[in-house]
Design an enzyme around this catalytic site. Sequence first.
Site, mmCIF file in Angstrom:
data_model
loop_
_atom_site.group_PDB
_atom_site.id
_atom_site.type_symbol
_atom_site.label_atom_id
_atom_site.label_comp_id
_atom_site.label_asym_id
_atom_site.label_seq_id
_atom_site.Cartn_x
_atom_site.Cartn_y
_atom_site.Cartn_z
ATOM 1 N N ARG A 137 -9.343 -0.096 3.741
ATOM 2 C CA ARG A 137 -8.471 0.913 3.114
ATOM 3 C C ARG A 137 -7.080 0.341 2.853
ATOM 4 N NH1 ARG A 137 -7.962 6.376 6.174
ATOM 5 N NH2 ARG A 137 -6.260 6.314 4.676
ATOM 6 N N ARG A 161 0.124 14.735 12.873
ATOM 7 C CA ARG A 161 0.569 14.600 11.499
ATOM 8 C C ARG A 161 0.713 15.949 10.760
ATOM 9 N NH1 ARG A 161 -2.437 9.511 8.904
ATOM 10 N NH2 ARG A 161 -0.372 9.058 8.117
ATOM 11 N N PRO A 162 1.615 16.805 11.239
ATOM 12 C CA PRO A 162 1.791 18.110 10.588
ATOM 13 C C PRO A 162 2.406 17.986 9.185
ATOM 14 C CG PRO A 162 3.478 17.777 12.256
ATOM 15 C CD PRO A 162 2.566 16.581 12.337
ATOM 16 N N ARG A 214 -4.734 10.801 3.672
ATOM 17 C CA ARG A 214 -3.543 11.585 4.009
ATOM 18 C C ARG A 214 -2.554 11.578 2.823
ATOM 19 N NH1 ARG A 214 -0.345 14.849 7.583
ATOM 20 N NH2 ARG A 214 1.783 14.155 7.337
ATOM 21 N N ASP A 272 4.700 20.326 8.133
ATOM 22 C CA ASP A 272 5.877 21.220 8.138
ATOM 23 C C ASP A 272 7.065 20.660 7.352
ATOM 24 O OD1 ASP A 272 4.070 21.640 10.217
ATOM 25 O OD2 ASP A 272 5.531 22.709 11.424
ATOM 26 N N CYS A 317 -6.185 8.597 8.487
ATOM 27 C CA CYS A 317 -6.340 7.960 9.801
ATOM 28 C C CYS A 317 -6.107 8.961 10.931
ATOM 29 C CB CYS A 317 -5.344 6.810 9.950
ATOM 30 S SG CYS A 317 -5.791 5.388 8.975
ATOM 31 N N LYS A 347 0.839 -1.220 0.000
ATOM 32 C CA LYS A 347 0.000 0.000 0.000
ATOM 33 C C LYS A 347 0.867 1.261 0.000
ATOM 34 C CE LYS A 347 -1.877 1.803 3.993
ATOM 35 N NZ LYS A 347 -1.572 3.247 4.093
ATOM 36 N N ASN A 348 1.871 1.281 0.866
ATOM 37 C CA ASN A 348 2.620 2.526 1.006
ATOM 38 C C ASN A 348 3.649 2.720 -0.109
ATOM 39 O OD1 ASN A 348 1.035 3.228 3.123
ATOM 40 N ND2 ASN A 348 2.474 2.562 4.704
ATOM 41 N N ASP A 357 3.421 0.899 11.999
ATOM 42 C CA ASP A 357 2.188 0.313 11.456
ATOM 43 C C ASP A 357 1.957 -1.117 11.946
ATOM 44 O OD1 ASP A 357 1.662 2.668 10.120
ATOM 45 O OD2 ASP A 357 2.829 2.079 8.378
HETATM 46 N N1 EPU Z 1 7.761 11.944 13.197
HETATM 47 C C1 EPU Z 1 8.476 12.721 14.082
HETATM 48 N N2 EPU Z 1 9.830 12.819 13.931
HETATM 49 C C2 EPU Z 1 10.495 12.156 12.939
HETATM 50 C C3 EPU Z 1 9.765 11.343 12.036
HETATM 51 C C4 EPU Z 1 8.388 11.267 12.200
HETATM 52 O O1 EPU Z 1 7.910 13.326 14.991
HETATM 53 O O2 EPU Z 1 11.722 12.267 12.839
HETATM 54 C C5 EPU Z 1 6.318 11.879 13.355
HETATM 55 C C6 EPU Z 1 5.612 12.703 12.302
HETATM 56 O O3 EPU Z 1 5.402 14.041 12.730
HETATM 57 C C7 EPU Z 1 4.332 11.953 12.088
HETATM 58 C C8 EPU Z 1 4.743 10.507 12.337
HETATM 59 O O4 EPU Z 1 5.923 10.546 13.066
HETATM 60 O O5 EPU Z 1 3.332 12.313 12.977
HETATM 61 C C9 EPU Z 1 4.923 9.716 11.048
HETATM 62 O O6 EPU Z 1 5.812 10.381 10.225
HETATM 63 P P1 EPU Z 1 5.882 10.361 8.623
HETATM 64 O O7 EPU Z 1 5.879 11.766 8.144
HETATM 65 O O8 EPU Z 1 7.019 9.477 8.242
HETATM 66 O O9 EPU Z 1 4.501 9.665 8.222
HETATM 67 P P2 EPU Z 1 3.739 9.770 6.843
HETATM 68 O O10 EPU Z 1 4.722 9.987 5.762
HETATM 69 O O11 EPU Z 1 2.610 10.718 6.956
HETATM 70 C C10 EPU Z 1 3.845 7.199 6.251
HETATM 71 C C11 EPU Z 1 2.858 6.072 6.027
HETATM 72 C C12 EPU Z 1 2.142 5.772 7.333
HETATM 73 C C13 EPU Z 1 3.187 5.353 8.364
HETATM 74 C C14 EPU Z 1 4.275 6.453 8.497
HETATM 75 C C15 EPU Z 1 5.424 6.064 9.382
HETATM 76 C C16 EPU Z 1 2.273 6.291 3.712
HETATM 77 C C17 EPU Z 1 1.248 6.633 2.677
HETATM 78 N N3 EPU Z 1 1.930 6.474 4.985
HETATM 79 O O12 EPU Z 1 3.105 8.312 6.717
HETATM 80 O O13 EPU Z 1 1.282 4.670 7.067
HETATM 81 O O14 EPU Z 1 2.583 5.157 9.606
HETATM 82 O O15 EPU Z 1 4.820 6.783 7.200
HETATM 83 O O16 EPU Z 1 6.070 4.931 8.876
HETATM 84 O O17 EPU Z 1 3.356 5.835 3.369
HETATM 85 C C18 EPU Z 1 -0.534 3.198 7.447
HETATM 86 O O18 EPU Z 1 -0.096 2.545 6.498
HETATM 87 O O19 EPU Z 1 -1.479 2.807 8.186
HETATM 88 C C19 EPU Z 1 0.078 4.519 7.725
HETATM 89 C C20 EPU Z 1 -0.464 5.416 8.545
#
Ligand code: EPU
Length: 426
Positions: free
Chosen positions: A399, A122-123, A93, A125, A117, A22-23, A306
């Site tokens: 999903r 989940r900012p 997202r 920034d 989700c 998925k990801n 995850d």
């Molecule tokens: N975060 C930090 N510091 C860091 C890294 C991350 O605080 O150094 C926090 C972020 O602020 C955020 C969370 O950790 O709240 C996850 O960070 P990231 O930005 O990596 O998440 P994402 O890119 O929005 C993807 C996956 C998520 C998975 C995360 C973490 C996709 C489409 N989504 O999200 O997948 O949980 O990486 O591995 O690839 C899921 O599959 O159910 C899912 C939510």
Amino acid sequence: MAKFIVEGGIPLKGEINVSGSKNAILPIMAAALLADTPSIINNVPDIGDVHTMAEIIASTGAEIEQIDIHSWRIGGKGLHTSHIKPDLARKLRASILMVSPLLARRHEAIFPHPGGCVIGQRPLDTHFEALKALGTRITTDESNYIAKIAHSQGASMFIDEVSVTATENALMLAVLSPGETIIKPAACEPHVVDLANFLKQMGARIEGEGTHTIRIWGVDKLSGVENYRIIPDNLDAGTFAIAAVATKGDITINQIKPDDLDPIIHKLTQMGCEVNLNRQSVTIKHAEDLKATRIQIDTWPRLPTDLQAPFGVLATQAHGTSLIHDWLYERRLMYTEDLIRMGANITQCDPHRALVTGPTKLYGTKISSLDIRAGVAMVIATLVAKGKSEIDHIELIDRGYEDLDGRLRSLGAQIRRVNSESENKG
Ligand code: EPU
């Protein structure tokens, strides 16, 4: 609305094929828009998020067609708007992954804060930091972010978080930005590597994917990829492995990519399971006396967030006290409330940590899915539990998991999907 009815207590046994990731597919669907010529993408999981992403792409006028259940044709020809529709962005997202392709192709992207989700703040920034480094200006109006390329340029960036989708957005914009880009610290999850491999096949010049430093040299143009096969989903494999051993069963999972299972196999072995790894399949046998462990979540290559909730359920069946520590999201331990209602012995320390003492018997109950991963974790809990359970809001599980109930039934589980309304009428 549909729900699962589960009769627990049956050890899961047999073989399954892992689904496509998925990801990995979500960013790759967006990346396919970087070329006018279409890409044919195979091994695509048939899951809700792929269909939502397809709706988003279709709403931009770009080319998208499902060829068969696991193959799609996607290309940037026809892309005629810079807007991401708010009703679609709110569902996913990963809609944020459309921003770089829109910037690269139309020099502009207009989008609301994405939904998805409810697992933490989940900012955005880090995304904005990366896009700005590559020459994007970002403003807001009352309902949207407005991103415009002021001066497209490669850049050496150090970004605040090791963020998966921010790294992916930076990659997708940098491949068509003139000059050299360095992304530090880049996320190195297997799905980020898959996106880089796809972009390379489109003609991009990238080095260092899979490490915390990715180098990109911008090219003028990319082309579609004839046949690209999405990597197997290590989270899907991990979920089924945990479901099997939690029910005291044994499983063989086929079509895997062994390296992508490293932290999962390491943890299951540490808990006492027997793991037999081959080039394309893995067999996992349950432990009679499962051992408690430390479920320390981190960015790749450590245990992925995850799988935190499925491992949390497994800890209820282990001897001793396991510590769960998931610092990434502040709302990913909410499922422990439901586990406690089912009979688990869990101390919630703070939003990021919990202590699980086992083994405890779990008892069937009525549960609502909270998100994709908490939802699937509760399915595992109900498969372990004595008696009958009902899980609603399973569209959240759909999903991210292809035919979860069908594949669990093939392993012997008693799980059926019913339409809540039809059952109420009946
Ligand atoms: N975060 C930090 N510091 C860091 C890294 C991350 O605080 O150094 C926090 C972020 O602020 C955020 C969370 O950790 O709240 C996850 O960070 P990231 O930005 O990596 O998440 P994402 O890119 O929005 C993807 C996956 C998520 C998975 C995360 C973490 C996709 C489409 N989504 O999200 O997948 O949980 O990486 O591995 O690839 C899921 O599959 O159910 C899912 C939510």
